[in-house]
Design an enzyme around this catalytic site. Structure first.
Site, short mmCIF file in Angstrom:
data_model
loop_
_atom_site.label_atom_id
_atom_site.label_comp_id
_atom_site.label_asym_id
_atom_site.label_seq_id
_atom_site.Cartn_x
_atom_site.Cartn_y
_atom_site.Cartn_z
N GLN A 295 0.98 -1.52 0.05
CA GLN A 295 0.10 0.02 -0.13
C GLN A 295 0.78 1.17 -0.11
O GLN A 295 2.09 1.38 1.15
CB GLN A 295 -0.74 -0.25 0.70
N TYR A 324 -5.50 -12.80 -1.63
CA TYR A 324 -5.25 -11.64 -2.31
C TYR A 324 -4.23 -11.42 -0.88
O TYR A 324 -3.90 -9.44 -1.36
CB TYR A 324 -6.03 -10.47 -3.23
N GLU A 345 -1.53 -15.52 -3.23
CA GLU A 345 -1.68 -14.29 -3.78
C GLU A 345 -0.43 -14.70 -4.97
O GLU A 345 0.27 -16.10 -4.53
CB GLU A 345 -0.01 -13.97 -3.18
N ASP A 393 -8.74 -8.63 -0.58
CA ASP A 393 -8.26 -7.83 -1.25
C ASP A 393 -7.68 -7.52 -2.35
O ASP A 393 -6.40 -7.67 -2.77
CB ASP A 393 -6.51 -7.03 -0.41
N CYS A 420 -10.87 -1.87 -3.26
CA CYS A 420 -9.99 -0.10 -4.19
C CYS A 420 -11.36 0.17 -5.45
O CYS A 420 -10.04 1.52 -6.35
CB CYS A 420 -8.39 -0.10 -4.56
#
Ligand code: SAH
Length: 465
Positions: A295, A324, A345, A393, A420
């Site tokens: 991030q 994720y 991931e 995420d 997001c």
């Protein structure tokens, strides 16, 4: 056919290059002012709701056009006076002309609107956006294109929707130490005669300078993205960079030979130091490699994860999926509170980071696998992993429908959705609702002040039958 086209062209209520006086009705999700002339939509940069502006029509399309402000006849009380044109024009800070308070409510409204329009959930509580205290100079990562302008290596940012470079030294939303490092590195590379990449001709050498700097650790990584592997005087250049910038602990050459908009290529070569930096997040240490996601706003990411954890109401009996997972920031932040964490991931380097990060922090109850979330979730369902809480995420495109199927099959009590892109979240929560998961509440968190990006956390709970 062409006659029809000509006729409709004639029917446009505005003409190219003509001037009009319009009132701004709304702000688009890209931060452009929206006006209407006889029902025809115009998008206008640097224009805010309720402003009255004299514009020149610049582009006309079948459904809408674009115009440029020539004069503000009436200004919005929410206009931020000292906004810089180039920050709006480049899209670095397309909301910097709007007061911060209004940016926050704009983001809350974006979430409410998509939940209404896409998910058909008008009644879900969307809380006011969690603000950043000092909403500028926050980015811990910069990806800066390099071009040759007037014979000089030049760094800056592309004009919106183009690859025309606007030279810039103060990027306003980046860590100022990163801004300084970019100029310094650009000058060093210029002295060594390094050639800028030329996108159109697909020739030249240096494409991007990428810098990451740990918010707490101040460790800096420099990545030089080049078109070819052979890098003349690379070691000497790395030595000078290290000398001029003592925070640098890692210098990497990344090779991207393709003619593409994707910034990084597949291969990395360490020119100096380590292949990663470390930083802290919610009191834990994280290793971050060149290809791993992290991030960009550390201070706000901590608040985001805190909200996600609060929504999850964790206890020692919980089995958690961190989907994720990147370098494991979410799962490892909460591993102490639960029985076990399973994460997955797709980027191999990030998975290795997550595994190392578990070890660095003495965490033994976390398992991280490499692969597509949608595939691994089905695998875990078959292996009868029974999560009580699932964190997701995903990137902007949201979840794969088959991921949602697998998750619902496992019947977790709660799904915490970190997004997001509220539009894809709205699409996905609708699918969850069809399978018995109710969206209880949503909390936007401002991870990207001055920009139009919206981050939020949603809590879904399983409706018992
Ligand atoms: N949770 C992490 C990372 C979030 S970003 C954090 O907060 O830092 C989204 C991550 O999803 C990226 O690391 C990206 O590489 C990964 N990703 C993208 N598509 C994926 C897929 N299909 N399966 C698994 N991971 C994926």
């Amino acid at each position: 056919m062409s006659i029809i086209k000509e006729n409709t062209m004639k029917d446009y209520p505005v003409k190219k290059n003509e001037e009009q006086i319009v009132t701004i009705l709304d702000l688009s999700h890209e931060g452009m002012g929206i006006a209407k002339v006889d029902g025809y939509l115009l998008f206008i940069e640097n224009a805010l709701p309720e402003e009255e502006v004299r514009v020149r029509i610049e582009k006309i399309g079948p459904k809408f056009g674009f115009a440029k402000v020539l004069e503000w006849l009436k200004e919005s009380p929410y206009r931020e006076e000292d906004a810089k044109e180039e920050l709006l024009r480049t899209g670095i800070a397309p909301l910097s002309h709007l007061t911060y308070e209004k940016q926050l409510s704009f983001k809350q409204e974006q979430v409410t609107n998509v939940l209404k329009k896409i998910a058909h959930m008008p009644d879900v509580t969307v809380s006011p956006t969690i603000a950043m205290e000092q909403p500028s100079h926050y980015r811990n990562k910069a990806q800066i294109p390099v071009q040759k302008i007037n014979g000089q290596l030049t760094t800056g940012f592309y004009r919106k929707h183009s690859h025309t470079l606007i030279p810039l030294e103060d990027f306003y939303i980046q860590d100022p130490a990163i801004d300084e490092a970019i100029s310094e590195i650009r000058d060093i590379l210029q002295r060594f005669g390094v050639k800028a990449y030329n996108e159109e001709a697909h020739e030249g050498f240096l494409r991007h300078i990428i810098i990451r700097r740990g918010h707490y650790s101040h460790q800096m990584m420099v990545i030089l993205v080049t078109r070819k592997p052979k890098f003349f005087q690379a070691d000497k250049i790395a030595e000078v960079i290290k000398e001029m910038l003592p925070e640098v602990v890692s210098i990497i050459q990344n090779v991207n030979e393709e003619k593409t908009n994707v910034i990084m290529g597949p291969t990395n070569r360490v020119l100096y130091g380590k292949s990663y930096i470390e930083d802290q997040l919610l009191g834990k240490t994280f290793r971050i490699s060149a290809q791993s996601f992290y991030q960009v706003n550390t201070e706000q990411a901590e608040k985001l994860y805190q909200v996600a954890m609060d929504f999850a109401q964790l206890s020692k009996n919980d089995t958690v999926v961190d989907a994720y997972s990147g370098i494991g920031t979410i799962g490892l932040s909460l591993a102490d509170k639960v029985d076990h964490v399973y994460g997955m991931e797709i980027v191999a380097e990030a998975v290795k980071d997550a595994q190392t990060n578990a070890a660095i922090n003495g965490i033994t109850n976390a398992t991280y696998l490499e692969g597509k979330a949608e595939k691994i979730m089905h695998q875990w369902a078959r292996e009868e992993v029974q999560p009580t809480v699932v964190f997701v995420d995903p990137p902007r495109k949201g979840l794969d429908a088959s991921f949602i199927d697998a998750t619902c099959e496992m019947q977790p009590e709660r799904v915490v959705y970190i997004s997001c892109n509220p539009a894809t979240m709205a699409r996905d929560v609708k699918l969850f609702a069809e399978k018995g998961y109710q969206l209880e509440k949503v909390q936007p968190v401002d991870l990207f002040p001055q920009t139009v990006h919206v981050e939020c956390v949603g809590l879904l709970t399983r409706v018992k039958d």
